[in-house]
Enzyme design. Structure first.
Site, short mmCIF file in Angstrom:
data_model
loop_
_atom_site.label_atom_id
_atom_site.label_comp_id
_atom_site.label_asym_id
_atom_site.label_seq_id
_atom_site.Cartn_x
_atom_site.Cartn_y
_atom_site.Cartn_z
N GLU A 1 60.14 119.55 106.43
CA GLU A 1 60.47 120.43 105.31
C GLU A 1 59.48 120.20 104.18
O GLU A 1 59.67 119.27 103.37
CB GLU A 1 61.89 120.14 104.80
CG GLU A 1 62.97 120.51 105.77
CD GLU A 1 64.27 120.91 105.07
OE1 GLU A 1 64.80 121.97 105.38
OE2 GLU A 1 64.74 120.15 104.20
N HIS B 1 67.09 114.03 103.08
CA HIS B 1 66.72 115.35 102.53
C HIS B 1 65.98 115.15 101.19
O HIS B 1 66.31 114.24 100.43
CB HIS B 1 67.98 116.20 102.33
CG HIS B 1 67.65 117.62 102.02
ND1 HIS B 1 67.30 118.03 100.76
CD2 HIS B 1 67.54 118.71 102.81
CE1 HIS B 1 67.02 119.33 100.78
NE2 HIS B 1 67.16 119.76 102.03
#
Ligand code: PGA
Length: 253
Positions: A164, A94
């Site tokens: 993302e 992430h």
């Protein structure tokens, strides 16, 4: 086509296990009639055990897992430990962890270790900003190549790739909205990289989108963004908002 998937990334929220249980139970109740959409929630590690008893329908995920099985790694948690607890997905790479210093090499070790523990890695890739020369495609390409190095053709289908764009994530100061077109061109690009590296079977690896997804744009991303699911941060901390996204995923063709 495999089932759509909506994944909630709770990050370091909420403050107490009681709040976590309330939120999780609300979603468990809300999805009783959801059939075509897989729902996963990734809470902080220490809530997992308590939440697991509240629903069998919600797949539990973690937000990180270290490589290796056991050993002298103070503060770390292994994929095997998580699997034994009932966890089935794990977010790896992430952008908020990359910002703390995690590199593609670390993520690669974690992916291989998670796969051998039986977990499905959710590999996050994405650029911090878009340059006019389209250099961000090269950045995503190297993230994919370096993070997936040594992963077998059989295992790649178990990996979920989350695109993302960091500039669209709700916690990014001055964030901007990404469009379904932004997601579509990157999803096509990611499929191409995977197919060059792993062959045509890699088209079974799911690509999902994340970055301030809400009830307003979830349907557009699923219909026109070239993705089979969504990774939802902030909106997953509100039962109503998260359920709205799940229902959109269930009902959009
Ligand atoms: P957001 O977070 O939906 O709050 O932008 C997504 C993520 O960081 O995974």
């Amino acid at each position: 086509m495999s089932k759509r998937i909506v994944i909630g990334n709770w990050k370091m929220n909420p403050r107490t296990i009681q709040e976590a249980e309330r939120l999780f139970s609300g979603v468990a109740k809300g999805i009783s009639r959801i059939k075509k959409t897989e729902v996963a929630i990734c809470p902080p590690f220490l809530y997992i055990e308590g939440l697991k008893k509240l629903s069998r329908k919600i797949s539990l995920g973690a937000q990180d897992a270290f490589f290796g099985e056991v050993g002298a790694f103070t503060g770390e948690v292994s994929g095997e430990m998580l699997y034994n607890l009932g966890v089935r997905h794990v977010i790896l790479g992430h952008s908020e962890r990359r910002a703390l210093g995690e590199g593609n090499g670390d993520i690669n070790k974690k992916i291989k270790s998670a796969l051998s523990a039986g977990l499905r890695p959710i590999l996050c890739v994405g650029e911090s900003e878009r340059d006019t020369g389209h250099g961000y495609f090269n950045l995503v390409k190297s993230q994919l190549e370096e993070c997936l190095m040594g992963v077998s053709k059989d295992s790649i289908v178990k990996v979920i790739i989350a695109y993302e764009p960091v500039w669209a994530i709700s916690s990014t100061p001055g964030r901007k909205d990404a469009t379904p077109e932004d997601s579509l061109e990157m999803a096509i690009f990611i499929h191409k990289i995977l197919s060059d590296k792993f062959g045509s079977d890699s088209s079974k690896a799911r690509i999902i989108y994340g970055g301030s997804v809400s009830g307003k744009d979830a349907g557009e991303f699923l219909r026109h963004g070239g993705v089979e699911g969504l990774l939802v941060g902030r909106a997953s901390l509100d039962t109503k908002k998260f359920m709205e996204i799940i229902k959109i995923a269930e009902n959009s063709e």
